[in-house]
Design an enzyme around this catalytic site. Structure first.
Site, PDB file in Angstrom:
ATOM      1  N   THR A  16      -2.653  19.418  11.298  1.00 14.40           N
ATOM      2  CA  THR A  16      -3.276  18.899  12.535  1.00 14.40           C
ATOM      3  C   THR A  16      -2.310  19.003  13.719  1.00 14.40           C
ATOM      4  O   THR A  16      -2.744  19.219  14.852  1.00 14.40           O
ATOM      5  CB  THR A  16      -3.757  17.445  12.379  1.00 14.40           C
ATOM      6  OG1 THR A  16      -2.638  16.590  12.154  1.00 14.40           O
ATOM      7  CG2 THR A  16      -4.768  17.299  11.253  1.00 14.40           C
ATOM      8  N   MET A  94       7.471  19.677   4.966  1.00 16.12           N
ATOM      9  CA  MET A  94       7.990  18.649   4.069  1.00 16.12           C
ATOM     10  C   MET A  94       9.214  19.091   3.268  1.00 16.12           C
ATOM     11  O   MET A  94       9.407  18.648   2.143  1.00 16.12           O
ATOM     12  CB  MET A  94       6.875  18.176   3.125  1.00 16.12           C
ATOM     13  CG  MET A  94       5.662  17.627   3.842  1.00 16.12           C
ATOM     14  SD  MET A  94       6.062  16.304   5.006  1.00 16.12           S
ATOM     15  CE  MET A  94       4.416  15.784   5.510  1.00 16.12           C
ATOM     16  N   ILE A  96      13.514  19.681   3.369  1.00 15.34           N
ATOM     17  CA  ILE A  96      14.762  19.421   4.100  1.00 15.34           C
ATOM     18  C   ILE A  96      15.478  20.760   4.302  1.00 15.34           C
ATOM     19  O   ILE A  96      15.491  21.609   3.405  1.00 15.34           O
ATOM     20  CB  ILE A  96      15.667  18.455   3.292  1.00 15.34           C
ATOM     21  CG1 ILE A  96      14.970  17.114   3.068  1.00 15.34           C
ATOM     22  CG2 ILE A  96      17.023  18.297   3.942  1.00 15.34           C
ATOM     23  CD1 ILE A  96      15.083  16.100   4.178  1.00 15.34           C
ATOM     24  N   ASN A 111      11.280  18.556  15.474  1.00 11.48           N
ATOM     25  CA  ASN A 111      10.492  17.952  14.393  1.00 11.48           C
ATOM     26  C   ASN A 111       9.692  16.793  14.958  1.00 11.48           C
ATOM     27  O   ASN A 111      10.148  16.098  15.867  1.00 11.48           O
ATOM     28  CB  ASN A 111      11.430  17.424  13.296  1.00 11.48           C
ATOM     29  CG  ASN A 111      10.668  16.784  12.146  1.00 11.48           C
ATOM     30  OD1 ASN A 111       9.682  17.349  11.641  1.00 11.48           O
ATOM     31  ND2 ASN A 111      11.094  15.597  11.723  1.00 11.48           N
ATOM     32  N   HIS A 113       8.084  13.201  13.808  1.00 11.11           N
ATOM     33  CA  HIS A 113       8.151  12.211  12.731  1.00 11.11           C
ATOM     34  C   HIS A 113       7.231  11.041  13.088  1.00 11.11           C
ATOM     35  O   HIS A 113       7.263  10.554  14.224  1.00 11.11           O
ATOM     36  CB  HIS A 113       9.591  11.727  12.541  1.00 11.11           C
ATOM     37  CG  HIS A 113       9.713  10.763  11.404  1.00 11.11           C
ATOM     38  ND1 HIS A 113       9.711  11.177  10.084  1.00 11.11           N
ATOM     39  CD2 HIS A 113       9.762   9.406  11.372  1.00 11.11           C
ATOM     40  CE1 HIS A 113       9.777  10.121   9.298  1.00 11.11           C
ATOM     41  NE2 HIS A 113       9.807   9.032  10.060  1.00 11.11           N
ATOM     42  N   GLU A 151      21.757  18.277  10.809  1.00 10.84           N
ATOM     43  CA  GLU A 151      21.968  18.216   9.351  1.00 10.84           C
ATOM     44  C   GLU A 151      21.585  16.858   8.756  1.00 10.84           C
ATOM     45  O   GLU A 151      21.459  16.729   7.546  1.00 10.84           O
ATOM     46  CB  GLU A 151      23.420  18.586   9.012  1.00 10.84           C
ATOM     47  CG  GLU A 151      24.475  17.610   9.458  1.00 10.84           C
ATOM     48  CD  GLU A 151      24.846  17.730  10.928  1.00 10.84           C
ATOM     49  OE1 GLU A 151      24.203  18.501  11.668  1.00 10.84           O
ATOM     50  OE2 GLU A 151      25.793  17.032  11.345  1.00 10.84           O
ATOM     51  N   GLU A 184       1.436  11.677  18.125  1.00  7.62           N
ATOM     52  CA  GLU A 184       1.948  12.977  17.668  1.00  7.62           C
ATOM     53  C   GLU A 184       1.318  14.172  18.380  1.00  7.62           C
ATOM     54  O   GLU A 184       2.023  15.073  18.837  1.00  7.62           O
ATOM     55  CB  GLU A 184       1.722  13.139  16.157  1.00  7.62           C
ATOM     56  CG  GLU A 184       2.500  12.163  15.329  1.00  7.62           C
ATOM     57  CD  GLU A 184       2.332  12.421  13.840  1.00  7.62           C
ATOM     58  OE1 GLU A 184       2.536  13.544  13.392  1.00  7.62           O
ATOM     59  OE2 GLU A 184       1.998  11.466  13.119  1.00  7.62           O
TER      60      GLU A 184
HETATM   61  C1  GAR Z   1       2.353  14.185  10.308  1.00 12.27           C
HETATM   62  O1  GAR Z   1       2.038  12.827  10.446  1.00 12.27           O
HETATM   63  C2  GAR Z   1       3.829  14.406  10.555  1.00 12.27           C
HETATM   64  O2  GAR Z   1       4.361  13.595  11.550  1.00 12.27           O
HETATM   65  C3  GAR Z   1       4.387  14.036   9.212  1.00 12.27           C
HETATM   66  O3  GAR Z   1       3.473  14.562   8.279  1.00 12.27           O
HETATM   67  C4  GAR Z   1       2.180  14.647   8.870  1.00 12.27           C
HETATM   68  C5  GAR Z   1       1.695  16.078   8.773  1.00 12.27           C
HETATM   69  O4  GAR Z   1       0.379  16.203   9.192  1.00 12.27           O
HETATM   70  N1  GAR Z   1       5.718  14.554   9.060  1.00 12.27           N
HETATM   71  C6  GAR Z   1       6.689  13.917   8.426  1.00 12.27           C
HETATM   72  O5  GAR Z   1       6.534  12.854   7.872  1.00 12.27           O
HETATM   73  C7  GAR Z   1       8.034  14.620   8.449  1.00 12.27           C
HETATM   74  N2  GAR Z   1       9.087  13.712   8.096  1.00 12.27           N
HETATM   75  P1  GAR Z   1      -0.223  17.606   9.677  1.00 12.27           P
HETATM   76  O6  GAR Z   1       0.041  18.631   8.591  1.00 12.27           O
HETATM   77  O7  GAR Z   1      -1.702  17.312   9.795  1.00 12.27           O
HETATM   78  O8  GAR Z   1       0.403  17.970  10.987  1.00 12.27           O
END
Ligand code: GAR
Length: 202
Positions: A16, A94, A96, A111, A113, A151, A184
């Site tokens: 998304t 997802m 590192i 990124n 978060h 890092e 986001e």
């Molecule tokens: C989002 O909420 C993003 O912020 C989170 O995963 C979701 C992905 O949704 N990311 C993390 O937690 C990274 N540490 P999406 O695939 O629909 O964009």
């Protein structure tokens, strides 16, 4: 403006945030950059379909098929170099990335978060887990953060943040959705434009 900054978006799932970036390019919110490539570490990620629907080139680097973290990253680096990418955006990616990778692209990796860093972040804190932790703690306000990647997981310089209310009766899913909608999907395109414009000035 002579050209646009070529952007690679790294994804793992639904995408998304990738969609928000694609829509922002179409609507002109992102005008200094161009999404040139989408890389997924998962072959079945729905994000790949979103990219294809928008006519954006896709690639899969399946971590499970790589013998080491070094091989995984080397394959991503090859794609980035071959496509002349100048800005990397982690949008629900997802995995590192090692210091070897992040040093190579200092101030060139963003990124998103789903919390107000430094709360509910770091290794093992991703996706719904972040919202589960926020609800377990009982915070009344959470949000999202866009930061440069270094890092330290979720430890790079913060670029943008936006607060979002936690409401009575929230589940991890309802909270995740609100954080995406109110924070986001707005912050990530804005940050992409900010950094792209800065790169063009250099
Ligand atoms: C989002 O909420 C993003 O912020 C989170 O995963 C979701 C992905 O949704 N990311 C993390 O937690 C990274 N540490 P999406 O695939 O629909 O964009």
């Amino acid at each position: 403006m002579t050209g646009k900054v070529k952007i690679a978006v790294l994804v793992s799932g639904g995408g998304t945030n990738l969609q928000a970036l694609l829509d922002a390019e179409k609507s002109g919110v992102i005008r200094s950059g161009k999404i040139a490539l989408v890389i997924s570490n998962k072959p079945g990620a729905y994000a790949l379909q979103r990219a294809q629907a928008a006519g954006v080139k896709t690639a899969v680097v399946n971590k499970k098929e790589c013998l080491s973290q070094a091989e995984f990253e080397a394959r991503i680096v090859s794609l980035i170099e071959e496509n002349g990418v100048e800005l990397i955006i982690l949008a629900g990616f997802m995995c590192i990335l090692s210091e070897n990778f992040t040093r190579r692209y200092e101030k060139r990796i963003l990124n998103v978060h789903p919390s107000l860093i430094p709360s509910f972040c770091g290794e093992g804190m991703y996706g719904l887990r972040v919202h589960e932790a926020a609800l377990a703690k009982g915070v009344k306000v959470t949000g999202a953060t866009v930061h440069f990647v270094n890092e330290i997981p979720d430890g790079g310089e913060i670029l943008l943040q936006k607060a979002v209310d936690v409401l009575p009766g929230d589940t991890p899913e309802t909270l995740q959705r609100r954080v995406m909608e109110q924070a986001e999907w707005l912050l990530l395109p804005r940050a992409a434009e900010l950094v792209s414009a800065k790169i063009l000035e250099e």
